[in-house]
Design a protein around this motif. Sequence first.
Motif, PDB file in Angstrom:
ATOM      1  N   PRO A  56       0.824  -1.216   0.000  1.00 45.10           N
ATOM      2  CA  PRO A  56       0.000   0.000   0.000  1.00 45.10           C
ATOM      3  C   PRO A  56       0.858   1.266   0.000  1.00 45.10           C
ATOM      4  O   PRO A  56       1.869   1.352   0.705  1.00 45.10           O
ATOM      5  CB  PRO A  56      -0.815  -0.128   1.283  1.00 45.10           C
ATOM      6  CG  PRO A  56      -0.927  -1.602   1.491  1.00 45.10           C
ATOM      7  CD  PRO A  56       0.404  -2.159   1.038  1.00 45.10           C
ATOM      8  N   LEU A  57       0.436   2.219  -0.828  1.00 46.19           N
ATOM      9  CA  LEU A  57       1.115   3.510  -0.934  1.00 46.19           C
ATOM     10  C   LEU A  57       0.402   4.530  -0.068  1.00 46.19           C
ATOM     11  O   LEU A  57      -0.827   4.517   0.021  1.00 46.19           O
ATOM     12  CB  LEU A  57       1.089   4.008  -2.383  1.00 46.19           C
ATOM     13  CG  LEU A  57       1.728   3.127  -3.440  1.00 46.19           C
ATOM     14  CD1 LEU A  57       1.492   3.726  -4.826  1.00 46.19           C
ATOM     15  CD2 LEU A  57       3.198   2.961  -3.167  1.00 46.19           C
TER      16      LEU A  57
ATOM     17  N   LEU B  20       5.537  10.430  -0.743  1.00 46.78           N
ATOM     18  CA  LEU B  20       4.746   9.296  -1.197  1.00 46.78           C
ATOM     19  C   LEU B  20       5.651   8.082  -1.046  1.00 46.78           C
ATOM     20  O   LEU B  20       6.738   8.029  -1.631  1.00 46.78           O
ATOM     21  CB  LEU B  20       4.295   9.458  -2.648  1.00 46.78           C
ATOM     22  CG  LEU B  20       3.216   8.452  -3.075  1.00 46.78           C
ATOM     23  CD1 LEU B  20       2.361   9.028  -4.188  1.00 46.78           C
ATOM     24  CD2 LEU B  20       3.762   7.116  -3.440  1.00 46.78           C
ATOM     25  N   THR B  21       5.225   7.130  -0.215  1.00 45.65           N
ATOM     26  CA  THR B  21       6.045   5.965   0.104  1.00 45.65           C
ATOM     27  C   THR B  21       5.155   4.764   0.346  1.00 45.65           C
ATOM     28  O   THR B  21       3.930   4.868   0.286  1.00 45.65           O
ATOM     29  CB  THR B  21       6.949   6.252   1.326  1.00 45.65           C
ATOM     30  OG1 THR B  21       7.924   5.210   1.460  1.00 45.65           O
ATOM     31  CG2 THR B  21       6.142   6.395   2.598  1.00 45.65           C
ATOM     32  N   ASN B  22       5.786   3.625   0.648  1.00 48.21           N
ATOM     33  CA  ASN B  22       5.030   2.433   1.024  1.00 48.21           C
ATOM     34  C   ASN B  22       4.626   2.545   2.486  1.00 48.21           C
ATOM     35  O   ASN B  22       5.432   2.945   3.334  1.00 48.21           O
ATOM     36  CB  ASN B  22       5.862   1.169   0.838  1.00 48.21           C
ATOM     37  CG  ASN B  22       6.180   0.901  -0.605  1.00 48.21           C
ATOM     38  OD1 ASN B  22       7.292   1.138  -1.031  1.00 48.21           O
ATOM     39  ND2 ASN B  22       5.224   0.422  -1.364  1.00 48.21           N
ATOM     40  N   GLU B  23       3.418   2.160   2.778  1.00 47.19           N
ATOM     41  CA  GLU B  23       2.901   2.230   4.149  1.00 47.19           C
ATOM     42  C   GLU B  23       3.779   1.444   5.127  1.00 47.19           C
ATOM     43  O   GLU B  23       3.979   1.872   6.264  1.00 47.19           O
ATOM     44  CB  GLU B  23       1.469   1.700   4.170  1.00 47.19           C
ATOM     45  CG  GLU B  23       0.765   1.876   5.491  1.00 47.19           C
ATOM     46  CD  GLU B  23      -0.687   1.472   5.394  1.00 47.19           C
ATOM     47  OE1 GLU B  23      -1.530   2.261   5.860  1.00 47.19           O
ATOM     48  OE2 GLU B  23      -0.989   0.379   4.859  1.00 47.19           O
TER      49      GLU B  23
ATOM     50  N   ALA C 260       6.567   5.129  10.256  1.00 43.98           N
ATOM     51  CA  ALA C 260       6.209   5.141  11.672  1.00 43.98           C
ATOM     52  C   ALA C 260       5.695   6.561  11.916  1.00 43.98           C
ATOM     53  O   ALA C 260       6.485   7.496  12.039  1.00 43.98           O
ATOM     54  CB  ALA C 260       7.413   4.831  12.543  1.00 43.98           C
ATOM     55  N   LEU C 261       4.379   6.717  11.917  1.00 41.49           N
ATOM     56  CA  LEU C 261       3.784   8.061  12.042  1.00 41.49           C
ATOM     57  C   LEU C 261       4.073   8.676  13.396  1.00 41.49           C
ATOM     58  O   LEU C 261       3.939   8.025  14.428  1.00 41.49           O
ATOM     59  CB  LEU C 261       2.268   8.002  11.856  1.00 41.49           C
ATOM     60  CG  LEU C 261       1.715   7.980  10.445  1.00 41.49           C
ATOM     61  CD1 LEU C 261       0.199   7.988  10.475  1.00 41.49           C
ATOM     62  CD2 LEU C 261       2.233   9.122   9.609  1.00 41.49           C
TER      63      LEU C 261
END
Length: 178
Positions: free
Chosen positions: A93-94, A147-150, A154-155
């Motif tokens: 997922p992006l 824009l990266t892979n989920e 680490a939010l």
Amino acid sequence: MSSVIIHTLGPQETDSNDAAHYYVQQKLAGKAQITLHDSYAEIIQCFSQYQNDFFLVPTAFKSAALNITWGELHYQYLDQLLLQDCFMHRLNPLVIIENCTRKNGIAYSHPATAKLLTSKVKLQHMRYSSSKYLAYQQYLCDGQYVLTNEKNIALSPNEKIVARYEPQMIWSLYQIKG
């Protein structure tokens, strides 16, 4: 295919590495060596050194360094590449992330996903990275958007996910003629 070596984009966190492992398990009974590189451009510039090896690349390929897309690569290197196989494999997922405390308009993306990013956020400076994983690492230093892979993230409390996507991808496996 005996003694198969597949060259693709690294590091291990990339969709390219995931797709290579998927292909090796599905089509080659786990019998191949996957060699990861820092960029697709690095692989392309060394085709002559990888004669009879294989090159795995998504059809969404786009290189800012070489200024080419997958279609252009396919035709420009007809003398050096032989298309052997294509398959579908879902990307991780992006996500588009915003650091809400930074207001510098700096965004990081792989060139292939840059237009998706710019369609969702207003930015002032796009900086290209050779992988979505590397884009996230660079964003952590000074970016407002990425824009990266989920799976890479680490939010922090200062960040929010602006958008999330689960795209399929078509992958091309070429034999390198040299």
